[in-house]
Structure formats: structure tokens, C-alpha cells
Design an enzyme around this catalytic site. Structure first.
Site: not given
Length: 513
Positions: A173, A175, A180
Site C-alpha cells: 500500500h 505510495k 533522481d
């Protein structure tokens, strides 16, 4: 595939609960939160490197700009990648950037690593996997796609439980989107709704190499214990790695724990050494020549006024840092402090509810009204989920009223025509302050799933800088402006009617959504 299979998750063995040791906060200001660095690495940065975004469109445009500008690495962890035109445009951006890297030199520098959930990413004929296979085929040396499969979905349960419902057992789950040395932390997935009309939260940390390195290593560690997507749409584990659902579960979880904790501990050691080095070089009597040399080369960084603490929660692997920190923050919030807590899915753990109801701070809890719940209008059994959330909300509100805490603990419902609500996190205002000095932002929803089932990550951002505090305050205000205060009459409205079967089933399945 009848609805009785919803109860199949109850066959999974319970996960042992480990309680966190009590932890006291230090005295003044933002630095009262430095105890968190006893658990995780502390990254000191300048507040000028932090930008708070406010809309899905802004988030989507930033993703595309960052992908196109990337030279060394693109690392993206999400629940899934959608299959629409907007998602295809993101994939096209990746392809274009990889192509440029390929043409630039004989050994291209750019590496792309994508981590998704296996069950959610494999749902349907056209899915996250089919979206990404062309990249794997075209750039096999530069692209890696890892699909995390929970070790708790195995054996008979895995055979019985149908698609979609299998996602209730446990998910990847997290995110995080990094390009870079720029990192975006959010609760948003890579899907068109999250780019258009599903409200979430998003923070960009610019030019933050140490933080980018940490999250790269974290995604790599989870990727190493995940299934690797192949060019022919098959999956396989890395050589020598225990399989998540065919291999020994205890052995798999121990390896995963070791890989993730190595990332956390090595980063913590690095940051402590860096902190000690910076501290000594800033002391009177330290080499003036070396300070002048670093100033001349332009490498002297501004004194940090903002601190980033990554909080990881992976209960299947025995890692519960986020839970420990969140519980301590709620426990130690003093009288007259204000905590603004938001979740798209209001289903707090018993521990979090007890702390909110039993401590002294003021709470303003923002949650989704039924119409902006992500499951509103869904087909089949899933269509009843908003009603289950109404029932859970009503029970909590009744408890608040029973304890006569309505002034101190206030519920507010987000409502916005044509939108859904997915924002989660927390803002902490110390007593006497009009601005927050701490926020939590990332993937956890403060519910049972977040604490016990899924892989989660968020960061605590602590800042002394008034301009950044103002940004965070405006973010909070903007979300809460679209809400109405919950009262007894809220639950008397016709759209709040909860059927008897939903009331009976909710206590059995509330730990799975």
C-alpha cells in the site's frame, strides 16, 4: 463467487500484537519530537526544499515533468497503475525518457524501478502488468517491475477467495514517487481518478539525496522479496529467495524483516554519523580553513529547520514503527493541543480510538461522507461498504456523546460534488499555536488494515519554519473547508439508513476494508 466468500478472510491466522514501550517527549518546540530518531533515520533539510501540493491535476503534471527530467533513477511504489489514457501517458513519458537515456551513451544511466501489489495489479485482463510489459520488453536492462504478494494469502484460502476479495488479506500500500533526488510522498495511487477528482495529499521534497536514497533502498528491499514481472507476463522470484505463498511463511517473513530493517538501521547509522560530523564542524575551534573551503566550493548547506522521519509499518514482517510513533504522538499530545486527523476510510483501530477518547488534546477528525467514499455506487457487496463506514462512524460518535466529549472530539464529513475523498494524515498544533509544527503524510489510514495487514509508509515532517507551517496550515484548512460538522441529526438523514444485515456483518469484516 457468492458473497459468503467475504468471510473467507476470517480463516487467516491472527497476527500477534506487540505493544510499544512508553516513550516521553523532550521539552520545547519542534525539537520535542527528536525522540523519533531513536527508531528511524532523521533527515534534516531546509524548508525551502518542501512544497505542499493541493490538487490531483497538480500531482499528475508534476509526475510527468519529473519523469521527463530524470537522469539517474525513477522509483515508483503504488498499490497499482491504472489502465486509462492518463496512465498510458505516464508510461509513454517513461518510454520517452528511457529512449533518450539509451541514445545518450553506450551504457545508459537511467534505472526505472516500479513496485506494485500483485493481487491489485493483476486484476482483470487489462491491468498494471499489461501496461508495463512493453517497457520491460523494450528496456530489459533498465526496467524492473516488482509485484508484492502478501505471505498471508496462501494455500486453500488463495484457491477459494475470488479476485478483488483476495485484496482484503493484505496489500503493498506504500505510495512514494521519486525522480533522481526529488521525492513525492502521497496517499494517491497511479490511476486516473487520483489525477482528476479524487482528493488526496501530496508533498514534494526537492534536492533531498539522502531521503531519495532511503526510499530507493526501501523499495529495492521490498522488491527483492516480491515476484518479478517477466517480459511474457509470467512472474518469478529472485534466485535463492523464499517464495511468499509457496515457501515457508516464517522463513519468508524473517528474510523480509531483515531486508527492511537493514535499510532503516543503516540509514539511521549514516544520518547519526552525518549529524555528529556536522555538529563537530560547526563547533568553535573547528578548522576555519575547511569551512572556508566548503563555502568557496558552494557545498555548505543551510542549517536545517525541518526534519523528515520515515515511519514504516509492516506488521506481517513484525515491523510496527509507524504504529509506535502514532500512538506516542496521540498519547503525549497535551491539553489545548489540537490534532487534525483525516482518513478516507474511517475505521480506527481500538488503540487509536481509546487514545483519542482518553487523552486531553482537541481532535478534529475529517472523514468521507457516504457520497465521496471511494466505494460509493460500487457493484455487489462492495456497494454496501459506505453504509458499513456510516455504521462505524455512528458507533464512534455515540461513544463520544456517551463520554460527553463532543466539544473536545469533533467529527467532520468531507463533501464535494463530483469528487471522492482519499486524503489521510495528521497535523499537530501545539498548545497556544495557530500553526502546525508536525504533519504525518503517506499511505496509512489509521485503520486495522494499515496497522496489521498492509505494507505502509509515511513520513513525519517536523518544522520550525513559519512559511512551511503556513503551507501545512493552508493545506489543512483547504480540506476542512469542504466539510460539515457531524451531529446527531446527521444520522437521521435518509441516506444514513444502514440495513440490518450490514450492521450484523460489519463487526465480522471491519478488519478487512
Amino acid at each position: 463467487r457468492s458473497s459468503w466468500l467475504l468471510l473467507a478472510p476470517l480463516l487467516t491466522p491472527p497476527i500477534p500484537v506487540i505493544t510499544a514501550p512508553p516513550c516521553s517527549l523532550c521539552p520545547e518546540g519542534a525539537h520535542r519530537f527528536q525522540w523519533i530518531r531513536n527508531l528511524v533515520p532523521e533527515f534534516g533539510i531546509s524548508s525551502s526544499h518542501v512544497k505542499v501540493l493541493s490538487s490531483p491535476a497538480e500531482f499528475y503534471e508534476l509526475l510527468k515533468v519529473q519523469i521527463k527530467a530524470a537522469k539517474q533513477r525513477v522509483v515508483m511504489a503504488s498499490l497499482y497503475l491504472g489502465t486509462g489514457l492518463l496512465e498510458q501517458e505516464l508510461v509513454d513519458c517513461l518510454e520517452e525518457t528511457l529512449e533518450k537515456s539509451l541514445q545518450a551513451k553506450s551504457s545508459p544511466d537511467l534505472r526505472v524501478s516500479i513496485l506494485l501489489d500483485y493481487t491489485r495489479g493483476s486484476r482483470g485482463r487489462k491491468n498494471s502488468r499489461t501496461m508495463l510489459i512493453p517497457l520491460l520488453q523494450r528496456f530489459p536492462e533498465q526496467v524492473r517491475v516488482s509485484l508484492f504478494h502478501t505471505p498471508n494469502l496462501r494455500g486453500l484460502l488463495r484457491l477459494l477467495i475470488p479476485e478483488r476479495f483476495n485484496e482484503t488479506i493484505g496489500l503493498q500500500h506504500i505510495k512514494v514517487y521519486l525522480f533522481d533526488d526529488n521525492v513525492i510522498l502521497s496517499g494517491a495511487n497511479l490511476s486516473d481518478l487520483y489525477f482528476t477528482n479524487r482528493q488526496d495529499r501530496y508533498v514534494l521534497l526537492r534536492d533531498s539525496p539522502e531521503i531519495a536514497d532511503f526510499f530507493t533502498e526501501l523499495v529495492d528491499a521490498i522488491g527483492d522479496v516480491s515476484l518479478q514481472l517477466q517480459q511474457d507476463d509470467t512472474v518469478q522470484m529472485m534466485e535463492g529467495m523464499v517464495h511468499p505463498y509457496q515457501g515457508d511463511k516464517v522463513a519468508y517473513c524473517e528474510i523480509a524483516n531483515r531486508r527492511v530493517m537493514d535499510v532503516i538501521n543503516s540509514a539511521r547509522t549514516r544520518q547519526e554519523l552525518l549529524h555528529a560530523k556536522t555538529f563537530h564542524s560547526s563547533q568553535p575551534g573547528s578548522s576555519l580553513l575547511s569551512q572556508q573551503g566548503s563555502q568557496a566550493s558552494g557545498s555548505l548547506k543551510p542549517e536545517p529547520d525541518t526534519w523528515i522521519y520515515p515511519l514504516i509499518q509492516m506488521k506481517p514482517f513484525g515491523i510496527q514503527i509507524d504504529e509506535m510513533v502514532t500512538e506516542t504522538l496521540l498519547t503525549e499530545a497535551e491539553r489545548d493541543a489540537r490534532v487534525y486527523l483525516t482518513t478516507g476510510y474511517f475505521n480506527l483501530t481500538q488503540a487509536y480510538m481509546d487514545l483519542i477518547l482518553g487523552t486531553r488534546a482537541e481532535y478534529r477528525i475529517l472523514l468521507a461522507s457516504p457520497e465521496v467514499n471511494g466505494f460509493f455506487g460500487a457493484k455487489g457487496v462492495a456497494g454496501a461498504i459506505p453504509a458499513a463506514y456510516v455504521y462505524i462512524e455512528h458507533q464512534f460518535y455515540s461513544e463520544v456523546c456517551y463520554l460527553q466529549q463532543q466539544e473536545r472530539v469533533q467529527l467532520q464529513e468531507y463533501s464535494r460534488t463530483g469528487w471522492t475523498f482519499h486524503a489521510k494524515g495528521l497535523w499537530l498544533y501545539l498548545a497556544g499555536s495557530d500553526l502546525p509544527c508536525l504533519t504525518l503524510i503517506g499511505s496509512p489510514n489509521f485503520g486495522y488494515r494499515s496497522v496489521h495487514r498492509d505494507l505502509e509508509a509515511q513520513v513525519a515532517i517536523v518544522t520550525e519554519n513559519k512559511a512551511l507551517q503556513q503551507q501545512l496550515h493552508q493545506e489543512q484548512e483547504q480540506l476542512y473547508l469542504c466539510s460539515g460538522v457531524v451531529s446527531t441529526s446527521t444520522f437521521e438523514q435518509p441516506n444514513r439508513y444502514v440495513k440490518l444485515w450490514v450492521k450484523l456483518v460489519t463487526p465480522l469484516i471491519k478488519n478487512f476494508f
